[in-house]
Write a protein that holds these residues in place. Sequence first.
Motif, PDB file in Angstrom:
ATOM      1  N   MET A   9       1.023  -1.184  -0.055  1.00  0.00           N
ATOM      2  CA  MET A   9      -0.062   0.324   0.153  1.00  0.00           C
ATOM      3  C   MET A   9       0.898   1.273   0.101  1.00  0.00           C
ATOM      4  O   MET A   9       1.688   1.436   0.877  1.00  0.00           O
ATOM      5  N   GLN A  10       0.554   1.888  -1.090  1.00  0.00           N
ATOM      6  CA  GLN A  10       1.206   3.341  -0.987  1.00  0.00           C
ATOM      7  C   GLN A  10       0.759   4.384  -0.231  1.00  0.00           C
ATOM      8  O   GLN A  10      -0.442   4.314   0.064  1.00  0.00           O
ATOM      9  N   PRO A  11       1.614   5.403   0.246  1.00  0.00           N
ATOM     10  CA  PRO A  11       1.068   6.475   1.161  1.00  0.00           C
ATOM     11  C   PRO A  11      -0.074   7.102   0.047  1.00  0.00           C
ATOM     12  O   PRO A  11       0.019   7.425  -1.059  1.00  0.00           O
ATOM     13  N   PHE A  12      -1.025   7.671   0.981  1.00  0.00           N
ATOM     14  CA  PHE A  12      -2.070   8.309   0.232  1.00  0.00           C
ATOM     15  C   PHE A  12      -1.644   9.626  -0.189  1.00  0.00           C
ATOM     16  O   PHE A  12      -0.819  10.326   0.396  1.00  0.00           O
ATOM     17  N   ASP A  13      -1.886  10.232  -1.373  1.00  0.00           N
ATOM     18  CA  ASP A  13      -1.582  11.737  -1.983  1.00  0.00           C
ATOM     19  C   ASP A  13      -2.520  12.695  -0.743  1.00  0.00           C
ATOM     20  O   ASP A  13      -3.132  12.333  -0.444  1.00  0.00           O
ATOM     21  N   ASN A  14      -1.429  13.744  -0.512  1.00  0.00           N
ATOM     22  CA  ASN A  14      -1.842  14.633   0.389  1.00  0.00           C
ATOM     23  C   ASN A  14      -1.864  15.891  -0.036  1.00  0.00           C
ATOM     24  O   ASN A  14      -1.137  16.689  -0.175  1.00  0.00           O
ATOM     25  N   GLN A  15      -3.037  16.525  -0.158  1.00  0.00           N
ATOM     26  CA  GLN A  15      -3.190  17.744  -0.737  1.00  0.00           C
ATOM     27  C   GLN A  15      -3.724  18.868   0.476  1.00  0.00           C
ATOM     28  O   GLN A  15      -4.225  19.838   0.117  1.00  0.00           O
ATOM     29  N   THR A  16      -3.214  18.449   1.651  1.00  0.00           N
ATOM     30  CA  THR A  16      -3.299  19.450   2.761  1.00  0.00           C
ATOM     31  C   THR A  16      -2.033  19.661   3.584  1.00  0.00           C
ATOM     32  O   THR A  16      -1.100  19.076   2.930  1.00  0.00           O
ATOM     33  N   ALA A  17      -1.981  20.627   4.291  1.00  0.00           N
ATOM     34  CA  ALA A  17      -0.612  21.075   4.852  1.00  0.00           C
ATOM     35  C   ALA A  17      -0.509  20.342   5.997  1.00  0.00           C
ATOM     36  O   ALA A  17       0.799  20.412   6.632  1.00  0.00           O
ATOM     37  N   SER A  18      -1.143  19.270   6.311  1.00  0.00           N
ATOM     38  CA  SER A  18      -0.743  18.355   7.662  1.00  0.00           C
ATOM     39  C   SER A  18       0.023  17.153   7.193  1.00  0.00           C
ATOM     40  O   SER A  18      -0.645  16.254   6.564  1.00  0.00           O
ATOM     41  N   SER A  19       1.097  16.854   7.556  1.00  0.00           N
ATOM     42  CA  SER A  19       1.824  15.750   7.068  1.00  0.00           C
ATOM     43  C   SER A  19       1.438  14.522   8.104  1.00  0.00           C
ATOM     44  O   SER A  19       1.704  13.588   7.801  1.00  0.00           O
ATOM     45  N   ASP A  20       0.937  14.987   9.421  1.00  0.00           N
ATOM     46  CA  ASP A  20       0.727  13.866  10.478  1.00  0.00           C
ATOM     47  C   ASP A  20      -0.640  13.096  10.103  1.00  0.00           C
ATOM     48  O   ASP A  20      -0.472  11.848  10.184  1.00  0.00           O
ATOM     49  N   VAL A  21      -1.379  13.782   9.491  1.00  0.00           N
ATOM     50  CA  VAL A  21      -2.669  13.101   9.055  1.00  0.00           C
ATOM     51  C   VAL A  21      -2.434  11.888   7.810  1.00  0.00           C
ATOM     52  O   VAL A  21      -2.942  10.785   7.893  1.00  0.00           O
ATOM     53  N   GLN A  22      -1.449  12.189   6.983  1.00  0.00           N
ATOM     54  CA  GLN A  22      -1.025  11.369   5.853  1.00  0.00           C
ATOM     55  C   GLN A  22      -0.336   9.787   6.667  1.00  0.00           C
ATOM     56  O   GLN A  22      -0.719   8.865   6.423  1.00  0.00           O
ATOM     57  N   ARG A  23       0.420  10.139   7.629  1.00  0.00           N
ATOM     58  CA  ARG A  23       1.255   9.111   8.140  1.00  0.00           C
ATOM     59  C   ARG A  23       0.140   8.175   9.135  1.00  0.00           C
ATOM     60  O   ARG A  23       0.083   7.091   8.685  1.00  0.00           O
ATOM     61  N   GLU A  24      -0.459   8.898   9.833  1.00  0.00           N
ATOM     62  CA  GLU A  24      -1.480   8.331  10.754  1.00  0.00           C
ATOM     63  C   GLU A  24      -2.638   7.530  10.009  1.00  0.00           C
ATOM     64  O   GLU A  24      -3.046   6.532  10.417  1.00  0.00           O
ATOM     65  N   LEU A  25      -3.109   8.256   8.869  1.00  0.00           N
ATOM     66  CA  LEU A  25      -4.085   7.627   8.196  1.00  0.00           C
ATOM     67  C   LEU A  25      -3.669   6.192   7.384  1.00  0.00           C
ATOM     68  O   LEU A  25      -4.180   5.196   7.645  1.00  0.00           O
ATOM     69  N   LEU A  26      -2.509   6.308   6.855  1.00  0.00           N
ATOM     70  CA  LEU A  26      -1.993   5.187   6.344  1.00  0.00           C
ATOM     71  C   LEU A  26      -1.712   4.277   7.348  1.00  0.00           C
ATOM     72  O   LEU A  26      -2.249   3.059   6.931  1.00  0.00           O
ATOM     73  N   ASP A  27      -1.152   4.228   8.435  1.00  0.00           N
ATOM     74  CA  ASP A  27      -0.983   3.422   9.630  1.00  0.00           C
ATOM     75  C   ASP A  27      -2.170   2.603   9.930  1.00  0.00           C
ATOM     76  O   ASP A  27      -2.160   1.536  10.219  1.00  0.00           O
TER      77      ASP A  27
END
Length: 129
Positions: free
Chosen positions: A1-19
């Motif tokens: 599973m690849q990290p989700f593309d993130n069109q927001t300014a929050s990098s935390d949400v990308q990592r936490e969502l993928l986990d």
Amino acid sequence: MQPFDNQTASSDVQRELLDEVRKSMRDRLSLREATEQKADILVRGTIVRYEADLPAGVSADPRQTTSTRRRLQLVVDIEILEQSTGRSLFTRKGLSSEGQYAEGGEAGGRRSAIETFVTQLVEGMQSQW
């Protein structure tokens, strides 16, 4: 599973969502992670909105000591494909979830919104299988 593309300014949400998506796919759907070349299904997503610090409620009576509640909104476009056929198993544009938190507790609100999102995702996938 690849990290989700993130069109927001929050990098935390990308990592936490993928986990959390990985954990739920493994624990709740009994799927194993594999490289894209070996995977039976592909999970792709784009985090399109992450908006924190939205008002959720305050007391109109200044004598009350209730704290201000805030809410956070998470919106994700997601698609799950069967790799061998290219058939879409699950697609949702604008899948939205929210989390509430006390002022200063954004991480807890984010965690709540992510858990709600993942529950919606798992239930949606189960209804398609």
